[in-house]
Design a protein around this motif. Structure first.
Motif, PDB file in Angstrom:
ATOM      1  N   ALA A  44      -1.126   8.753   5.087  1.00 51.71           N
ATOM      2  CA  ALA A  44      -1.847   8.690   6.021  1.00 51.71           C
ATOM      3  C   ALA A  44      -3.310   9.010   5.295  1.00 51.71           C
ATOM      4  O   ALA A  44      -4.339   8.268   5.520  1.00 51.71           O
ATOM      5  N   ASP A  45      -3.438   9.971   4.362  1.00 54.99           N
ATOM      6  CA  ASP A  45      -4.674  10.365   3.738  1.00 54.99           C
ATOM      7  C   ASP A  45      -5.246   9.012   2.946  1.00 54.99           C
ATOM      8  O   ASP A  45      -6.485   8.974   2.947  1.00 54.99           O
ATOM      9  N   GLN A  46      -4.343   8.202   2.164  1.00 52.22           N
ATOM     10  CA  GLN A  46      -4.915   7.297   1.186  1.00 52.22           C
ATOM     11  C   GLN A  46      -4.702   5.933   1.831  1.00 52.22           C
ATOM     12  O   GLN A  46      -4.753   4.905   1.143  1.00 52.22           O
ATOM     13  N   ASP A  47      -4.234   5.709   2.894  1.00 54.23           N
ATOM     14  CA  ASP A  47      -3.975   4.545   3.718  1.00 54.23           C
ATOM     15  C   ASP A  47      -3.276   3.497   2.868  1.00 54.23           C
ATOM     16  O   ASP A  47      -3.598   2.344   2.559  1.00 54.23           O
ATOM     17  N   LEU A  48      -2.219   4.281   2.466  1.00 51.70           N
ATOM     18  CA  LEU A  48      -0.892   3.516   1.797  1.00 51.70           C
ATOM     19  C   LEU A  48      -0.154   2.637   2.411  1.00 51.70           C
ATOM     20  O   LEU A  48      -0.031   3.107   3.419  1.00 51.70           O
ATOM     21  N   GLY A  49       0.458   1.857   1.947  1.00 44.06           N
ATOM     22  CA  GLY A  49       1.917   0.992   2.839  1.00 44.06           C
ATOM     23  C   GLY A  49       2.989   1.930   1.972  1.00 44.06           C
ATOM     24  O   GLY A  49       2.963   2.035   0.887  1.00 44.06           O
ATOM     25  N   LEU A  50       3.987   2.146   2.942  1.00 49.32           N
ATOM     26  CA  LEU A  50       5.203   2.729   2.388  1.00 49.32           C
ATOM     27  C   LEU A  50       6.462   1.915   2.894  1.00 49.32           C
ATOM     28  O   LEU A  50       6.425   1.503   3.999  1.00 49.32           O
ATOM     29  N   ILE A  51       7.298   1.672   1.685  1.00 53.75           N
ATOM     30  CA  ILE A  51       8.539   1.130   2.155  1.00 53.75           C
ATOM     31  C   ILE A  51       9.671   2.149   1.499  1.00 53.75           C
ATOM     32  O   ILE A  51       9.664   2.643   0.415  1.00 53.75           O
ATOM     33  N   MET A  52      10.275   2.662   2.450  1.00 49.38           N
ATOM     34  CA  MET A  52      11.320   3.708   2.098  1.00 49.38           C
ATOM     35  C   MET A  52      12.641   3.385   2.461  1.00 49.38           C
ATOM     36  O   MET A  52      13.066   2.804   3.452  1.00 49.38           O
TER      37      MET A  52
END
Ligand code: SF4
Length: 343
Positions: A195-203
Motif C-alpha cells: 500500500a505504501d509503495q504502490d507495489l504489485g504483489l503476487i503471493m
C-alpha cells in the motif's frame, strides 16, 4: 497499461513436463494477486518463469509484459537489472536463502552496490532504512542469519527484495515456515509495504485462507492452468470450480466450528505434468464429473462479474454465449519458437 500482463504463458521442462499451460494474468500497481493450488500445479514454475529463473533447457513461450516490456525477449543484461529493480522474489525458508557466513546487512547491501551503483556509505544507509521499514532496528545489519529468529530472517528477506525499489514483488510461500503469530505479522507487513509503495504483489500459497485474507484477487491453478480467477473473498467463500471449492474446504474457517473439526480433503494428487489426463485434467478427482469431462477440456470463461472459471457446470452470466467445443483451450503450439529460460 498494467504493471504485469502475462499472456498465454507456457512452460515445458526438459523431458516434456508441461508445468504451465496457456496462462493469462494481469496485475496493476498497488494490487495483490494470490496464486493458489496444491504442490505440482505450476504456481512456483509460473512465478520463476516471470523472471526467467527456470533451469537451463526449460522452454518458455508466451509474453510476460512488465511495464509493457517483454521479459521473455529481453537481453540478459536487461533481465539481470529487471530482476532487482523491476521485480524481485521473496522465497520461503529464509534460513536456506540467506548466506549463513555473511552478515545480513552485507547481503542486503550487495544488490544496492551492484545495481544502484551506490557508495559503501550510501548502501549502508539504505540498508539501515530498509531494515527499519520491515520493523527491525538498523543495528541488526551486523547480525548473522543464525542470530535472528525465523520471523526476523523473513523480514530480512523482504528488505532484500525491496533493496532496489522494485515495482513488483513475487512472494513464494513467504510465511509457510513461520508460526501463526509471526505469519500474521509478516502478512500485515507485506500488505503495508504494498500500500505504501504502490507495489504489485503476487503471493503464492497452497493456503487459500491466507491468500483470501491478504490479496484482492485469487487465481487457482490446477495442472498448469488457471481454473478459476476472481475477487479473493468470492473465490474463497463461493468457488465456482470444483477444484477451487475443494481447496477452500480443505482449510478450517475461523468462526465455523464444523469446518474446524471436519475440514474436507480431496482424494488423490494432481496429475503428472508429463502425462496429463485427457479432457478436463481434473476429471479423475472431480466429485461431480460428467462422462463428457474425460473428453472435453472446458475454456476459462466469464463466470460472473470479474470472475472466470473453467468448468462445464459453470453457467456463463446472462448474455454471455455458451462455450463451443472449438473454444476449448488448445495445448500450447509445438514449441519451435521456444526461448531458453536461462543463458
Ligand atoms: Fe469437474 Fe467436469 Fe467441471 Fe472438470 S469440467 S471440474 S471434471 S465437472
Amino acid at each position: 497499461m498494467s504493471l504485469l500482463d502475462v499472456r498465454n504463458l507456457a512452460v515445458t521442462y526438459p523431458g516434456g513436463a508441461a508445468a504451465v499451460r496457456g496462462v493469462d494474468l494481469r496485475l496493476d500497481a498497488g494490487r495483490k494477486l494470490g496464486l493458489a493450488g496444491e504442490s505440482g500445479c505450476g504456481k512456483s514454475t509460473l512465478a520463476l518463469a516471470l523472471l526467467r529463473l527456470l533451469p537451463s533447457g526449460t522452454r518458455v513461450t508466451g509474453e510476460v509484459l512488465l511495464d509493457g516490456e517483454d521479459v521473455l525477449t529481453m537481453k540478459w543484461g536487461r533481465v539481470r537489472a529487471v530482476r532487482w529493480a523491476g521485480a524481485s522474489v521473496v522465497f520461503q525458508g529464509a534460513m536456506h536463502s540467506l548466506n549463513a557466513v555473511h552478515r545480513v546487512g552485507d547481503q542486503i547491501a550487495e544488490p544496492i552496490l551492484l545495481h544502484k551503483k551506490a557508495t559503501s556509505a550510501g548502501a549502508k544507509k539504505k540498508t539501515g532504512e530498509l531494515l527499519e521499514q520491515v520493523g527491525l532496528p538498523a543495528a541488526r545489519a551486523d547480525a548473522y542469519p543464525h542470530e535472528l529468529s525465523g520471523g526476523q530472517r523473513q523480514r530480512v528477506m523482504i528488505a532484500m527484495a525491496l533493496a532496489c525499489d522494485p515495482r513488483l514483488i513475487i512472494a513464494d510461500e513467504p510465511t509457510t515456515a513461520l508460526d501463526v503469530m509471526v505469519q500474521a505479522q509478516i502478512l500485515r507487513l507485506i500488505e503495508q509495504l504494498v500500500a505504501d509503495q504502490d507495489l504489485g504483489l503476487i503471493m503464492i500459497s497452497h493456503d487459500l485462507a491466507v491468500l483470501a485474507d491478504t490479496c484482492d484477487r485469487l487465481a487457482v491453478m490446477y495442472a498448469g492452468r488457471v481454473v478459476e480467477e476472481g475477487p479473493a473473498a468470492q473465490v474463497y467463500e463461493d468457488a465456482r470450480h470444483p477444484y477451487a471449492g475443494a481447496l477452500s474446504a480443505a482449510f478450517p474457517r475461523i468462526g465455523d466450528p464444523a469446518s474446524r473439526f471436519a475440514p474436507q480433503g480431496l482424494a488423490g494428487d494432481p496429475p503428472d505434468p508429463a502425462a496429463l489426463p485427457s479432457g478436463c485434467t481434473f476429471h479423475p478427482r472431480c466429485p461431480v464429473a460428467l462422462e463428457s469431462c474425460a473428453e472435453q477440456d472446458p475454456v476459462l470463461r466469464a463466470a460472473g462479474p470479474e470472475r472466470r472459471a473453467a468448468c462445464v457446470l459453470v453457467d456463463p452470466p446472462e448474455g454471455e454465449p455458451e462455450a463451443t467445443d472449438e473454444q476449448a483451450i488448445q495445448e500450447p503450439e509445438a514449441l519451435e519458437e521456444a526461448r531458453p529460460s536461462t543463458p
